[in-house]
Design a protein around this motif. Structure first.
Motif, mmCIF file in Angstrom:
data_model
loop_
_atom_site.group_PDB
_atom_site.id
_atom_site.type_symbol
_atom_site.label_atom_id
_atom_site.label_comp_id
_atom_site.label_asym_id
_atom_site.label_seq_id
_atom_site.Cartn_x
_atom_site.Cartn_y
_atom_site.Cartn_z
ATOM 1 N N GLY A 59 66.373 145.813 144.506
ATOM 2 C CA GLY A 59 65.134 145.260 144.375
ATOM 3 C C GLY A 59 65.348 143.703 144.281
ATOM 4 O O GLY A 59 66.403 143.241 144.930
ATOM 5 N N THR A 76 60.925 141.073 138.280
ATOM 6 C CA THR A 76 61.772 142.065 138.947
ATOM 7 C C THR A 76 61.259 143.309 139.428
ATOM 8 O O THR A 76 60.712 144.022 138.458
ATOM 9 C CB THR A 76 63.137 142.401 137.998
ATOM 10 O OG1 THR A 76 63.917 141.167 137.696
ATOM 11 C CG2 THR A 76 64.266 143.199 138.754
ATOM 12 N N ILE A 77 61.328 143.514 140.901
ATOM 13 C CA ILE A 77 60.618 144.771 141.024
ATOM 14 C C ILE A 77 61.892 145.585 141.773
ATOM 15 O O ILE A 77 62.392 145.123 142.781
ATOM 16 C CB ILE A 77 59.504 144.433 142.185
ATOM 17 C CG1 ILE A 77 58.642 143.628 141.765
ATOM 18 C CG2 ILE A 77 58.924 145.764 142.829
ATOM 19 C CD1 ILE A 77 57.541 143.190 142.615
ATOM 20 N N ASN A 78 62.041 146.808 141.429
ATOM 21 C CA ASN A 78 63.110 147.753 141.838
ATOM 22 C C ASN A 78 62.581 148.679 142.822
ATOM 23 O O ASN A 78 61.339 149.225 142.583
ATOM 24 C CB ASN A 78 63.839 148.351 140.875
ATOM 25 C CG ASN A 78 64.826 147.170 139.900
ATOM 26 O OD1 ASN A 78 65.268 146.381 140.682
ATOM 27 N ND2 ASN A 78 65.001 147.626 138.623
ATOM 28 N N ASP A 79 63.207 148.872 143.589
ATOM 29 C CA ASP A 79 62.616 149.987 144.792
ATOM 30 C C ASP A 79 63.615 151.276 145.067
ATOM 31 O O ASP A 79 64.819 151.214 144.544
ATOM 32 C CB ASP A 79 62.523 149.407 146.204
ATOM 33 C CG ASP A 79 61.673 148.190 146.136
ATOM 34 O OD1 ASP A 79 60.817 147.980 145.609
ATOM 35 O OD2 ASP A 79 62.188 147.124 146.975
ATOM 36 N N PRO A 93 58.068 150.955 145.774
ATOM 37 C CA PRO A 93 58.456 150.224 144.471
ATOM 38 C C PRO A 93 58.283 151.304 143.393
ATOM 39 O O PRO A 93 57.642 152.387 143.396
ATOM 40 C CB PRO A 93 57.200 149.423 144.270
ATOM 41 C CG PRO A 93 56.692 149.170 145.772
ATOM 42 C CD PRO A 93 57.176 150.224 146.529
ATOM 43 N N HIS A 165 56.389 140.870 147.854
ATOM 44 C CA HIS A 165 57.597 142.072 147.839
ATOM 45 C C HIS A 165 57.158 143.082 148.778
ATOM 46 O O HIS A 165 57.891 143.744 149.613
ATOM 47 C CB HIS A 165 57.915 142.444 146.434
ATOM 48 C CG HIS A 165 58.809 143.492 146.357
ATOM 49 N ND1 HIS A 165 60.267 143.166 146.235
ATOM 50 C CD2 HIS A 165 58.784 144.706 146.114
ATOM 51 C CE1 HIS A 165 60.752 144.503 146.164
ATOM 52 N NE2 HIS A 165 60.120 145.353 146.020
#
Length: 262
Positions: A59, A76-79, A93, A165
Motif C-alpha cells: 500500500g 494509508t490505502i492497502n491493496d 484497494p 492512489h
C-alpha cells in the motif's frame, strides 16, 4: 430352423427386431474422431466479500495538511494483488486507514474508513467513490492547497488522495495532454507573465503610495505561497485549480488548457 443346445441353459433374453438393426447401423455409421482436450485456463480471482485478507498487503500512505485541522491526517490505502504472476495480475484497494493526533473527528473518520473498506472488499468498479467524496462541500468554506488547487472540504481531499492512489495502481487512467498542448500552455503562460511584468513596471514608474506598495507586496507574497500560477488567476471549474487568466479577451486555464473560447 432347429438349433440343438448341448449346454445347460442358465438364462434367456428376448431379442426384438429393432435390437438387431442397432448394431448394423452402428457399424455402417462413420467413426467420430474425438477432439483433443482444450488446455486448462488459469483461474481468475475476482474481488468479492468472501475473499480472505492475506497476511501481508502492499500500500501507500499520503499526508494531508489542511488549515481546517491542527494536525495532519495520514491516509494509508492497502491493496491486494489478484492473480499474482499471471497476465491477469491486478492491484485492487482492500482497506483504508486514517490516523491523526486530532481526536475531535475520530468518530466520523472511523466510520468513513470502515464503510470505504467494506466497499473495496465488495469488488466491482469502486472508482465511483472518488467523485462522491470530491463532491462533499464544507459549509464553512474550502481551502487552497499548495499549487493553487481548491479543496471544498477535507473529505474532498481524501477523495483526491484516493483518486491519486487509483491512478498509481492503474484503476483510473487520466488522459494526458499532447506535447503540442503542453507547448501551447507554456507559451500562453510566458506571454501572460511578460505582459503582467510590463504592466507592473509601468505602474511602479508612475509612483505609488508607500503604504499601498508595501501592502501589495505582502499580498503578492501570500499568493505565491499558495499558488504556482500568476497572481490574479481565478479558479478553473474544470481542474479546480487557481490558474484561469484573461488572455486575448478569453479566459484560459494555464494548468489544464481549458478555454471558454474553445
Amino acid at each position: 430352423m432347429a438349433i440343438k443346445i448341448e449346454k445347460k441353459i442358465t438364462g434367456y433374453n428376448v431379442v426384438k427386431p429393432e435390437d438387431k438393426a442397432a448394431p448394423a447401423a452402428a457399424s455402417a455409421s462413420p467413426q467420430v474422431v474425438a477432439k483433443p482436450a482444450e488446455p486448462k485456463q488459469a483461474e481468475v480471482i475476482q474481488m468479492h466479500e468472501s475473499l480472505e485478507r492475506p497476511e501481508t498487503l502492499v500500500g501507500s500512505t499520503f499526508k494531508i495538511k489542511s488549515p481546517l485541522f491542527e494536525h495532519a491526517l495520514y491516509v494509508t490505502i492497502n491493496d491486494i494483488v489478484l492473480n499474482a504472476g499471471t497476465r491477469h495480475e491486478q492491484r485492487r484497494p482492500f482497506e483504508i486507514f486514517i490516523n491523526s493526533k486530532n481526536m475531535d473527528h475520530f468518530q466520523w473518520i472511523v466510520a468513513l474508513t470502515r464503510i470505504l473498506s467494506a466497499v473495496f472488499r465488495k469488488g466491482g468498479d469502486v472508482t465511483f467513490i472518488v467523485e462522491e467524496l470530491k463532491a462533499v462541500f464544507d459549509p464553512r468554506g474550502g481551502y487552497f492547497k499548495s499549487g493553487g488547487v481548491y479543496m471544498p472540504s477535507i473529505v474532498a481531499e481524501i477523495g483526491a488522495v484516493l483518486e491519486q492512489h487509483m491512478k498509481n495502481i492503474g484503476l483510473i487512467h487520466d488522459p494526458e495532454m499532447s506535447d503540442s498542448q503542453r507547448a501551447l500552455i507554456a507559451e500562453k503562460r510566458a506571454a501572460y507573465e511578460a505582459a503582467s511584468a510590463k504592466k507592473n513596471s509601468d505602474t511602479s514608474s508612475v509612483g505609488a503610495h508607500p503604504v499601498r506598495e508595501a501592502s501589495a507586496t505582502t499580498e503578492s507574497e501570500t499568493e505565491s505561497e499558495t499558488s504556482s500560477f500568476p497572481p490574479g488567476a481565478t479558479l478553473c471549474h474544470k481542474c479546480n485549480t487557481q490558474a484561469l487568466v484573461l488572455m486575448d479577451g478569453c479566459q484560459t486555464c494555464l494548468n489544464c488548457g481549458y478555454s471558454k473560447c474553445g
